[in-house]
Each structure stands twice: as structure tokens, then as C-alpha cells.
Design a protein around this motif. Structure first.
Motif, PDB file in Angstrom:
ATOM      1  N   GLN A  57      -3.369  42.605   4.080  1.00  0.00           N
ATOM      2  CA  GLN A  57      -3.335  41.191   3.686  1.00  0.00           C
ATOM      3  C   GLN A  57      -3.604  41.042   2.184  1.00  0.00           C
ATOM      4  N   LEU A  58      -4.574  41.785   1.650  1.00  0.00           N
ATOM      5  CA  LEU A  58      -4.853  41.733   0.212  1.00  0.00           C
ATOM      6  C   LEU A  58      -3.651  42.231  -0.592  1.00  0.00           C
ATOM      7  N   GLY A  59      -2.970  43.246  -0.086  1.00  0.00           N
ATOM      8  CA  GLY A  59      -1.758  43.728  -0.755  1.00  0.00           C
ATOM      9  C   GLY A  59      -0.701  42.650  -0.821  1.00  0.00           C
ATOM     10  N   LYS A  60      -0.525  41.916   0.280  1.00  0.00           N
ATOM     11  CA  LYS A  60       0.454  40.817   0.293  1.00  0.00           C
ATOM     12  C   LYS A  60       0.052  39.723  -0.686  1.00  0.00           C
ATOM     13  N   SER A  62      -1.766  40.102  -3.397  1.00  0.00           N
ATOM     14  CA  SER A  62      -1.627  40.592  -4.774  1.00  0.00           C
ATOM     15  C   SER A  62      -0.177  40.606  -5.250  1.00  0.00           C
ATOM     16  N   LEU A  63       0.762  40.729  -4.309  1.00  0.00           N
ATOM     17  CA  LEU A  63       2.180  40.753  -4.678  1.00  0.00           C
ATOM     18  C   LEU A  63       2.840  39.384  -4.553  1.00  0.00           C
ATOM     19  N   GLY A  64       2.055  38.370  -4.209  1.00  0.00           N
ATOM     20  CA  GLY A  64       2.592  37.024  -4.087  1.00  0.00           C
ATOM     21  C   GLY A  64       3.291  36.780  -2.769  1.00  0.00           C
ATOM     22  N   GLY A  65       3.130  37.680  -1.806  1.00  0.00           N
ATOM     23  CA  GLY A  65       3.785  37.541  -0.508  1.00  0.00           C
ATOM     24  C   GLY A  65       2.976  36.746   0.496  1.00  0.00           C
ATOM     25  N   SER A  66       1.803  36.281   0.101  1.00  0.00           N
ATOM     26  CA  SER A  66       0.953  35.494   0.991  1.00  0.00           C
ATOM     27  C   SER A  66       0.170  34.499   0.151  1.00  0.00           C
ATOM     28  N   TYR A 109      -4.066  44.291  -6.784  1.00  0.00           N
ATOM     29  CA  TYR A 109      -3.105  45.276  -6.285  1.00  0.00           C
ATOM     30  C   TYR A 109      -3.656  46.696  -6.479  1.00  0.00           C
ATOM     31  N   GLY A 110      -4.081  46.994  -7.690  1.00  0.00           N
ATOM     32  CA  GLY A 110      -4.569  48.344  -8.005  1.00  0.00           C
ATOM     33  C   GLY A 110      -5.787  48.728  -7.180  1.00  0.00           C
ATOM     34  N   LYS A 111      -6.718  47.817  -7.044  1.00  0.00           N
ATOM     35  CA  LYS A 111      -7.944  48.100  -6.279  1.00  0.00           C
ATOM     36  C   LYS A 111      -7.643  48.215  -4.784  1.00  0.00           C
ATOM     37  N   THR A 112      -6.699  47.414  -4.295  1.00  0.00           N
ATOM     38  CA  THR A 112      -6.323  47.490  -2.882  1.00  0.00           C
ATOM     39  C   THR A 112      -5.709  48.850  -2.580  1.00  0.00           C
ATOM     40  N   ARG A 113      -4.814  49.282  -3.437  1.00  0.00           N
ATOM     41  CA  ARG A 113      -4.190  50.596  -3.246  1.00  0.00           C
ATOM     42  C   ARG A 113      -5.239  51.696  -3.362  1.00  0.00           C
ATOM     43  N   LEU A 142       2.657  49.894   0.097  1.00  0.00           N
ATOM     44  CA  LEU A 142       2.239  48.915  -0.903  1.00  0.00           C
ATOM     45  C   LEU A 142       2.887  49.225  -2.251  1.00  0.00           C
ATOM     46  N   LEU A 143       2.936  50.500  -2.604  1.00  0.00           N
ATOM     47  CA  LEU A 143       3.584  50.899  -3.852  1.00  0.00           C
ATOM     48  C   LEU A 143       5.060  50.521  -3.836  1.00  0.00           C
ATOM     49  N   MET A 144       5.733  50.779  -2.735  1.00  0.00           N
ATOM     50  CA  MET A 144       7.158  50.449  -2.622  1.00  0.00           C
ATOM     51  C   MET A 144       7.370  48.931  -2.683  1.00  0.00           C
ATOM     52  N   ALA A 145       6.475  48.172  -2.064  1.00  0.00           N
ATOM     53  CA  ALA A 145       6.576  46.709  -2.121  1.00  0.00           C
ATOM     54  C   ALA A 145       6.389  46.222  -3.556  1.00  0.00           C
ATOM     55  N   LYS A 146       5.504  46.855  -4.297  1.00  0.00           N
ATOM     56  CA  LYS A 146       5.278  46.494  -5.705  1.00  0.00           C
ATOM     57  C   LYS A 146       6.533  46.771  -6.529  1.00  0.00           C
ATOM     58  N   ARG A 147       7.132  47.928  -6.310  1.00  0.00           N
ATOM     59  CA  ARG A 147       8.355  48.264  -7.049  1.00  0.00           C
ATOM     60  C   ARG A 147       9.472  47.280  -6.725  1.00  0.00           C
ATOM     61  N   ALA A 148       9.606  46.914  -5.457  1.00  0.00           N
ATOM     62  CA  ALA A 148      10.637  45.950  -5.056  1.00  0.00           C
ATOM     63  C   ALA A 148      10.375  44.584  -5.681  1.00  0.00           C
ATOM     64  N   SER A 149       9.103  44.189  -5.783  1.00  0.00           N
ATOM     65  CA  SER A 149       8.789  42.878  -6.356  1.00  0.00           C
ATOM     66  C   SER A 149       9.070  42.841  -7.852  1.00  0.00           C
ATOM     67  N   ARG A 150       8.972  43.965  -8.526  1.00  0.00           N
ATOM     68  CA  ARG A 150       9.273  44.011  -9.958  1.00  0.00           C
ATOM     69  C   ARG A 150      10.755  43.772 -10.222  1.00  0.00           C
ATOM     70  N   ARG A 151      11.583  44.218  -9.302  1.00  0.00           N
ATOM     71  CA  ARG A 151      13.020  44.025  -9.462  1.00  0.00           C
ATOM     72  C   ARG A 151      13.441  42.621  -9.062  1.00  0.00           C
ATOM     73  N   GLY A 152      12.526  41.886  -8.488  1.00  0.00           N
ATOM     74  CA  GLY A 152      12.881  40.556  -7.993  1.00  0.00           C
ATOM     75  C   GLY A 152      13.307  40.674  -6.558  1.00  0.00           C
ATOM     76  N   ARG A 153      14.588  40.622  -6.328  1.00  0.00           N
ATOM     77  CA  ARG A 153      15.103  40.725  -4.972  1.00  0.00           C
ATOM     78  C   ARG A 153      15.571  42.147  -4.713  1.00  0.00           C
ATOM     79  N   SER A 154      15.525  42.547  -3.472  1.00  0.00           N
ATOM     80  CA  SER A 154      15.997  43.895  -3.149  1.00  0.00           C
ATOM     81  C   SER A 154      17.516  43.936  -3.202  1.00  0.00           C
ATOM     82  N   VAL A 155      18.063  45.112  -3.382  1.00  0.00           N
ATOM     83  CA  VAL A 155      19.511  45.296  -3.436  1.00  0.00           C
ATOM     84  C   VAL A 155      20.135  44.845  -2.122  1.00  0.00           C
ATOM     85  N   ARG A 156      19.511  45.151  -1.004  1.00  0.00           N
ATOM     86  CA  ARG A 156      20.068  44.769   0.294  1.00  0.00           C
ATOM     87  C   ARG A 156      20.150  43.251   0.436  1.00  0.00           C
TER      88      ARG A 156
END
Length: 169
Positions: A57-60, A62-66, A109-113, A142-156
């Protein structure tokens, strides 16, 4: 609600991730926890939880997903230990943390990871390789979700799953 398992921070040999916040006490009762300086509050370190559900939940958050709020409560019930831990709404003695979560999104994000990886190390040390692998997988997700959020939207999402020739939309 209470913390079901003892927090790793209760074992003095384990350094557990914390976040800096401003805390005000009213005698023995927690009065205020803030992300920014507030009248009568002192700077303190608040522990991250050790529960997989709470860390996810903290990861979500930190990434703005919650948009869930952050809460803190005393680490122990007896009040002898004045350390605080992030918790869910509804825990006994929980106080909502005031301030904009966006101001601490990157450190959260960093502390959660780091907490996920620390839990994995603890499991590995205890000889529980399966538990360690689960914690490592959570940290990787969590790392992969962070990378996806940096790109904005996923390619899919952009292409409907079709190749986009390197374009992200």
C-alpha cells in the motif's frame, strides 16, 4: 487493530527504514504527526511497517497509485517505547499524518523498497528461502512499477499490446 507480529525494530540488532516527520505529544498520548514543521512538534523518525500488505500500500501511495492517507501509531501498546510506525487507518491510537504526501513521495518509495529488501534479508538469515524470495519479488515489482510510472503510460496501454517501434505515445 494491532500489529500481529513483533516489528523487527524491536530487535535492536536490526536497522529498519524510517522517515523523518514532525511529532507532537500531549503527555503520553500522540497528538499530531506532520510531514512539515508544525508548532510544538519536534523532528522524529517514524518506522515503516513490516507487513507485506502495508508495504505494498505504501508503494502504491509513493507512486501516486493510491490516494489513501498515511497514519502513524505507537510501536508498542504499553507506551514504554515512544517510537512510531506507519500503520493503517483504524489501528488503536492511529493518528492521520498531515501534509502533502507528494512532498515525501520519492523518500517514501525508497524507504518502502528498502523495508521490503530488509524483510527479505531477515527471512534469508532465518533460513526461510521461500519467504526471502517473496520479499525480493515484491521489491522487484515495486521497482518495475516505478520505472513504468516514469515513462507515464505503459507501451501496452498506448498501443493496445501491439509493437510501437520504440514510441511510448
Amino acid at each position: 487493530m494491532d500489529v500481529k507480529a513483533p516489528h523487527p525494530a524491536l530487535d535492536s540488532a536490526i536497522a529498519w527504514p524510517t522517515l523523518g516527520m514532525w511529532v507532537r505529544w500531549d503527555g503520553e498520548r500522540l497528538d499530531l504527526v506532520s510531514l512539515s514543521p508544525t508548532r510544538g512538534a519536534t523532528a522524529d523518525q517514524v518506522l515503516l511497517p513490516c507487513s507485506p500488505e502495508l508495504l505494498i500500500q505504501l508503494g502504491k501511495i509513493s507512486l501516486g497509485g493510491s490516494r489513501a492517507g498515511l497514519y502513524a501509531a505507537c510501536l508498542t501498546r504499553d507506551g514504554a517505547d515512544h517510537r512510531l510506525v506507519l500503520c493503517q487507518r483504524g489501528w488503536e491510537g492511529a493518528v492521520r499524518i498531515s501534509g502533502a504526501v507528494s512532498s515525501i513521495a520519492e523518500p517514501l518509495y525508497g524507504k518502502t523498497r528498502a523495508a521490503m529488501l530488509a524483510a527479505g534479508r531477515e527471512q534469508r538469515t532465518a533460513g526461510n528461502q521461500a519467504g526471502a524470495a517473496q520479499w525480493s519479488a515484491m521489491a522487484r515489482q515495486l521497482l518495475m512499477a516505478k520505472r513504468a510510472s516514469r515513462r507515464g503510460r505503459s507501451v501496452r496501454t498506448v498501443s493496445g499490446g501491439l509493437p510501437t517501434l520504440g514510441k511510448h505515445g
